[in-house]
Design a protein around this motif. Structure first.
Motif, PDB file in Angstrom:
ATOM      1  N   GLN A 208      52.313  35.235  39.136  1.00 40.44           N
ATOM      2  CA  GLN A 208      51.388  34.413  39.921  1.00 40.44           C
ATOM      3  C   GLN A 208      52.142  33.869  41.125  1.00 40.44           C
ATOM      4  OE1 GLN A 208      48.818  32.715  36.205  1.00 40.44           O
ATOM      5  NE2 GLN A 208      48.233  31.993  38.221  1.00 40.44           N
ATOM      6  N   CYS A 241      47.765  34.872  44.436  1.00 41.54           N
ATOM      7  CA  CYS A 241      46.947  35.521  43.410  1.00 41.54           C
ATOM      8  C   CYS A 241      47.752  35.655  42.122  1.00 41.54           C
ATOM      9  CB  CYS A 241      46.480  36.902  43.873  1.00 41.54           C
ATOM     10  SG  CYS A 241      47.819  38.093  44.068  1.00 41.54           S
ATOM     11  N   GLY A 283      43.814  39.232  40.810  1.00 39.53           N
ATOM     12  CA  GLY A 283      42.716  38.315  41.078  1.00 39.53           C
ATOM     13  C   GLY A 283      43.218  36.906  41.275  1.00 39.53           C
ATOM     14  N   LYS A 284      42.317  35.976  41.447  1.00 40.75           N
ATOM     15  CA  LYS A 284      42.679  34.584  41.729  1.00 40.75           C
ATOM     16  C   LYS A 284      43.024  33.799  40.463  1.00 40.75           C
ATOM     17  CE  LYS A 284      42.229  34.717  46.178  1.00 40.75           C
ATOM     18  NZ  LYS A 284      43.444  34.597  47.037  1.00 40.75           N
ATOM     19  N   CYS A 289      42.681  37.662  34.714  1.00 43.28           N
ATOM     20  CA  CYS A 289      43.463  38.887  34.880  1.00 43.28           C
ATOM     21  C   CYS A 289      44.150  39.270  33.573  1.00 43.28           C
ATOM     22  CB  CYS A 289      44.497  38.709  35.986  1.00 43.28           C
ATOM     23  SG  CYS A 289      43.794  38.490  37.638  1.00 43.28           S
ATOM     24  N   ASP A 313      35.857  39.878  43.633  1.00 39.43           N
ATOM     25  CA  ASP A 313      37.202  39.320  43.788  1.00 39.43           C
ATOM     26  C   ASP A 313      38.151  39.783  42.690  1.00 39.43           C
ATOM     27  OD1 ASP A 313      36.401  37.958  46.051  1.00 39.43           O
ATOM     28  OD2 ASP A 313      35.814  36.172  44.929  1.00 39.43           O
TER      29      ASP A 313
END
Length: 347
Positions: A208, A241, A283-284, A289, A313
């Motif tokens: 991350q 992300c 992804g965010k 994820c 997204d």
């Protein structure tokens, strides 16, 4: 719809996952404060985690993130007798109190089970244990044992709400498919709350990032592991992300010439034979994820692509058992592969 393109980028000095933030050579784009780099590590959730943060608040942010990760592990460990999940698994079919964090993650995991049509199932823990994937004492359970254990699974058996959770006797849960992703989200939040605007978190392969660029103004570089050997199959340039990968190479054993991998198909109770070697989801949200990297692996290429086309997204890098690399169109231009041909998946 899929199309082919040839890789034309020669990669030199590819950075692997735990060193993606090391290059800050462009001092013209970085301030003195940005140049301050702090690092920390913690062993939690059965993996070694590292955090690198930039700026004057980095050290305090890392300390807060480490505390958050440790706190969550104590809530969700399946082996710690004081954890909420251990208590729930050994409740004998009685309702137990749970924290807001556990209640939220249980509800999320249940929702993802239905969204993935059962590909994600947190009630497979007894089956995983029978294979030895939770203990390292590997064996191949017979059909009758697997069938009996599958009778005890079922996300629909879980009841959670108002600070309490319930599962029937003989049903056990394991949040391993979502816990690290959620811990990454919580750690990133802790860093931001302490003023950190640029950081890289490597939670045992769960990456991350904080900040749309490194302090030198360049994108974060994340190496995508080669599931068939050492090194990477390519590098992905990203902003802020989560980049999370699941693959059968992470834990497996061989018996009588057959390789058994740790990601199980909830329908069969056996290692998933989906034709995929690894799945990377970008992804965010880390927990999303994390959940999808496992469940899309179980689904296989076609169903994973169908899921992606219905999503927003979310991007993927899929590697098939025959070495094929499939990249969704939203990140294709940011992916620098080492292989000659990559398939771009279009909506």
């Amino acid at each position: 719809m899929k199309k082919k393109y040839a890789a034309v980028v020669l990669l030199t000095g590819v950075l692997m996952l735990n060193s993606c933030a090391a290059n800050n050579s462009d001092s013209s784009k970085a301030t003195v404060t940005d140049d301050i780099k702090s690092s920390g590590s913690v062993f939690a959730m059965d993996t070694y985690m590292t955090i690198t943060a930039y700026g004057q608040n980095g050290k305090k942010g890392i300390e807060a993130a480490q505390k958050e990760i440790t706190k969550l592990e104590k809530l969700w460990s399946v082996t710690d007798e004081n954890s909420e999940i251990y208590t729930l698994d050994h409740s004998g079919g009685t309702e137990v109190p749970v924290s807001a964090e556990t209640e939220e993650l249980l509800n999320f995991a249940i929702d993802m089970h239905w969204q993935t049509k059962g590909a994600l199932d947190i009630t497979l823990y007894p089956v995983l244990r029978a294979w030895g994937f939770t203990t390292g004492e590997y064996c191949v359970p017979d059909d009758s044992e697997i069938s009996a254990l599958l009778e005890c699974k079922g996300v629909e058996r879980i009841s959670v709400g108002n600070g309490k959770a319930y599962i029937p006797k003989n049903t056990e849960i394991d949040l391993g498919a979502v816990a690290k992703g959620c811990a990454g989200d919580a750690a990133a939040k802790a860093l931001k709350e302490h003023g950190v605007t640029s950081a890289l978190l490597d939670l045992g392969g769960n990456i991350q990032t904080i900040g749309d660029a490194k302090p030198d103004g360049t994108k974060w570089k994340v190496g995508i592991r080669d599931p068939f050997g050492e090194g990477s199959i390519g590098t992905l340039a990203v902003g802020e992300c989560a980049v999370i990968t699941s693959g059968g190479y992470e834990r497996f054993f061989e018996k009588d010439g057959v390789i058994y991998k740790h990601i199980l198909d909830p329908e069969t109770g056996r290692p998933a034979d989906s034709g995929l070697a690894s799945v990377t989801v970008i992804g965010k949200e880390g927990r999303l994820c994390d959940a999808l990297s496992t469940s899309l692996y179980v689904m296989g290429l076609d169903d994973a692509c169908a899921y992606w086309r219905d999503s927003v997204d979310l991007e993927m890098i899929l590697i098939s058992d025959d070495g094929g690399v499939y990249v969704t169109e939203g990140i294709a231009e940011n992916f620098s592969p080492k292989v000659e041909n990559v398939t771009v998946i279009e909506r």
